[in-house]
Design a protein around this motif. Structure first.
Motif, PDB file in Angstrom:
ATOM      1  N   UNK A  26       0.850  -1.191   0.000  1.00 52.96           N
ATOM      2  CA  UNK A  26       0.000   0.000   0.000  1.00 52.96           C
ATOM      3  C   UNK A  26       0.886   1.241   0.000  1.00 52.96           C
ATOM      4  N   UNK A  27       0.945   1.905  -1.135  1.00 51.36           N
ATOM      5  CA  UNK A  27       1.854   3.024  -1.359  1.00 51.36           C
ATOM      6  C   UNK A  27       1.202   4.337  -0.922  1.00 51.36           C
ATOM      7  N   UNK A  28       0.996   4.467   0.384  1.00 49.75           N
ATOM      8  CA  UNK A  28       0.303   5.629   0.944  1.00 49.75           C
ATOM      9  C   UNK A  28       1.092   6.906   0.665  1.00 49.75           C
ATOM     10  N   UNK A  29       0.455   7.855  -0.004  1.00 45.22           N
ATOM     11  CA  UNK A  29       1.079   9.156  -0.298  1.00 45.22           C
ATOM     12  C   UNK A  29       2.450   9.015  -0.951  1.00 45.22           C
ATOM     13  N   UNK A  35       1.247  -7.008  -5.452  1.00 43.78           N
ATOM     14  CA  UNK A  35       0.438  -6.021  -6.151  1.00 43.78           C
ATOM     15  C   UNK A  35       0.603  -4.698  -5.419  1.00 43.78           C
ATOM     16  N   UNK A  36       0.695  -3.611  -6.168  1.00 40.91           N
ATOM     17  CA  UNK A  36       0.864  -2.283  -5.585  1.00 40.91           C
ATOM     18  C   UNK A  36      -0.431  -1.499  -5.751  1.00 40.91           C
ATOM     19  N   UNK A  37      -0.902  -0.902  -4.664  1.00 46.32           N
ATOM     20  CA  UNK A  37      -2.064  -0.013  -4.721  1.00 46.32           C
ATOM     21  C   UNK A  37      -1.676   1.321  -4.094  1.00 46.32           C
ATOM     22  N   UNK A  55      -5.479   2.894   0.898  1.00 41.45           N
ATOM     23  CA  UNK A  55      -6.069   1.836   1.715  1.00 41.45           C
ATOM     24  C   UNK A  55      -7.404   1.385   1.133  1.00 41.45           C
ATOM     25  N   UNK A  56      -8.146   2.308   0.538  1.00 42.04           N
ATOM     26  CA  UNK A  56      -9.444   1.948  -0.037  1.00 42.04           C
ATOM     27  C   UNK A  56      -9.326   0.870  -1.110  1.00 42.04           C
ATOM     28  N   UNK A  57      -8.161   0.757  -1.731  1.00 36.53           N
ATOM     29  CA  UNK A  57      -7.960  -0.244  -2.782  1.00 36.53           C
ATOM     30  C   UNK A  57      -7.461  -1.583  -2.254  1.00 36.53           C
ATOM     31  N   UNK A  58      -7.030  -1.614  -0.996  1.00 41.82           N
ATOM     32  CA  UNK A  58      -6.343  -2.808  -0.485  1.00 41.82           C
ATOM     33  C   UNK A  58      -7.252  -4.031  -0.448  1.00 41.82           C
TER      34      UNK A  58
END
Length: 199
Positions: A136-139, A172-174, A177-180
């Motif tokens: 999860x690539x947050x920001x 997989x990279x998203x 968090x909504x996509x996780x």
């Protein structure tokens, strides 16, 4: 149909980080509980680790913590979990977390999170497990890591993880968090249990 029931979350224990990372941890813990998914994590009460656990517990979720004795002595373990397992070593901790989970989520963190992330991706490449891994690539936090992984693939030191049409992916990279959870729950279910690694 996914058979994911238990999710391991790797994330940082530092508290002096940007609020956006803390918000992401809270959002993920809340989402796991709402989906009825058990959280497995490192057992800490500080940093993103504590936030994701507290959010899952507040949402009525089940939370399993696994912490080495030498870290517990620093009094950073979470005392309010569904279960807290105190183990002898970091190696046992990581193996137990992997065995307890049906999937893995990587949130922002430090070198400990990197250690866990690289190990679980390596184990997938070696076919010790076939459980989904989501970064999860947050920001944009993991942009440097993603660039490094791309470099490893471009130079031939790592096989490409996400070939078009592939039924299994190393990770997989998203971007949020909504996509996780939609990403996790849409992936092929694990077909075999984790093989016991020699520790």
């Amino acid at each position: 149909m996914s058979n994911i029931r238990s999710v391991c979350v790797y994330c940082g224990s530092a508290g002096t980080v940007a609020q956006g990372y803390k918000d992401a941890a809270h959002q993920l813990g809340t989402a796991l509980a709402a989906e009825g998914l058990r959280l497995v994590y490192g057992g800490g009460r500080v940093g993103l680790m504590g936030i994701v656990a507290d959010a899952a517990l507040a949402g009525g979720g089940e939370v399993i913590g696994i912490i080495p004795e030498h870290i517990q002595r620093f009094e950073v373990d979470h005392s309010g979990l569904t279960e807290l397992h105190v183990v002898d070593t970091m190696h046992v901790r990581k193996a137990m977390m992997a065995e307890q989970a049906d999937a893995f989520i990587i949130l922002p963190g430090g070198i400990g999170t990197l250690d866990e992330a690289f190990e679980i991706i390596t184990w997938r490449q070696l076919e010790l497990h076939d459980k989904p891994v989501v970064i999860c690539n947050v920001d944009g936090f993991w942009d440097p890591l993603i660039a490094l992984l791309d470099h490893l693939q471009a130079t031939g030191f790592m096989r490409k993880p996400n070939l078009p049409g592939a039924s299994k992916q190393l990770y997989t990279i998203v971007d949020s968090v909504a996509q996780v959870l939609p990403t996790l729950l849409s992936q092929p279910a694990p077909a075999r249990p984790l093989k016991k690694a020699r520790l």
